[in-house]
Design an enzyme around this catalytic site. Sequence first.
Site, mmCIF file in Angstrom:
data_model
loop_
_atom_site.group_PDB
_atom_site.id
_atom_site.type_symbol
_atom_site.label_atom_id
_atom_site.label_comp_id
_atom_site.label_asym_id
_atom_site.label_seq_id
_atom_site.Cartn_x
_atom_site.Cartn_y
_atom_site.Cartn_z
ATOM 1 N N ARG A 88 0.849 -1.203 0.000
ATOM 2 C CA ARG A 88 0.000 0.000 0.000
ATOM 3 C C ARG A 88 0.878 1.244 0.000
ATOM 4 O O ARG A 88 2.083 1.178 0.228
ATOM 5 C CB ARG A 88 -0.889 0.016 1.249
ATOM 6 C CG ARG A 88 -0.087 -0.025 2.528
ATOM 7 C CD ARG A 88 -0.829 0.423 3.759
ATOM 8 N NE ARG A 88 -0.037 0.179 4.960
ATOM 9 C CZ ARG A 88 0.985 0.913 5.363
ATOM 10 N NH1 ARG A 88 1.374 1.968 4.658
ATOM 11 N NH2 ARG A 88 1.647 0.617 6.464
ATOM 12 N N CYS A 194 4.129 6.306 10.439
ATOM 13 C CA CYS A 194 3.915 6.998 9.158
ATOM 14 C C CYS A 194 4.997 8.024 8.872
ATOM 15 O O CYS A 194 4.772 9.019 8.170
ATOM 16 C CB CYS A 194 2.528 7.642 9.125
ATOM 17 S SG CYS A 194 1.204 6.429 9.318
#
Length: 247
Positions: A88, A194
């Site tokens: 992803r 992240c």
Amino acid sequence: MINDRETLDLVPLSLPPGAPAVAWQVSDALVPYPEAIAAMEARAAAIAAGQAPELVWLLEHPPLYTSGTSGKDGDLLIPRFPLYASGRGGQVTYHGPGQRVAYVMLDLKRRRPDVRAYVAALEQWIIGTLAHFNVRGERREDRVGVWVARPDKGAGFEDKIAAIGVRLRRWVSFHGIAINVEPDLTHFSAIVPCGVTDPRFGVTSLVDLGLPVTLQDVDVALRQAFEQVFGPTADAGLPADDAALLR
């Protein structure tokens, strides 16, 4: 600064009246990550071939880390749980019990073949879900996901409450979003979540914000907010082989 994705027109992400509803599936048991990937890829291929309806799949994973296409080797600080290369978009994140993962398999060729508009729609879905609990979720120009202001921690402090990571194949989406309901937030300390290193930006959950919210409460809100952005849903009537994979 508020992300300019907020200005995108979301109406074209829904299908015309009379189009088939999006199948809605909830798994009660923890789903191993490799099994989830195999199921998503199979379903996305079937959707692209016109052999299956679109699907939203709600689940929890056992504790694990996933790395997206922008992940760096140094993002995993402590190898506390297995790390999976996900394919992803995005960097490293944590999944585990108490976090509601929603894998979203939609035919964007029929809806709107625009990745940026799709991500904006996912953000709006999350923001609408949080609003059910009087939580103000916000987009940020330089940070993916949905954030909440934390003035209790100091000026300019914000925490991430939901992550987004998507992949497209033949304009069918898979992977999706993850909302922190009541996960063990200490597990995020083993990674650079992240890729965000600024100490003003942390991670939170609905329960961490003081809300006595359950996964079931969030599921109801997720479905209502999804329908406002993407259109009608229907309980999934899965074939026996799909049901085995999707619990």
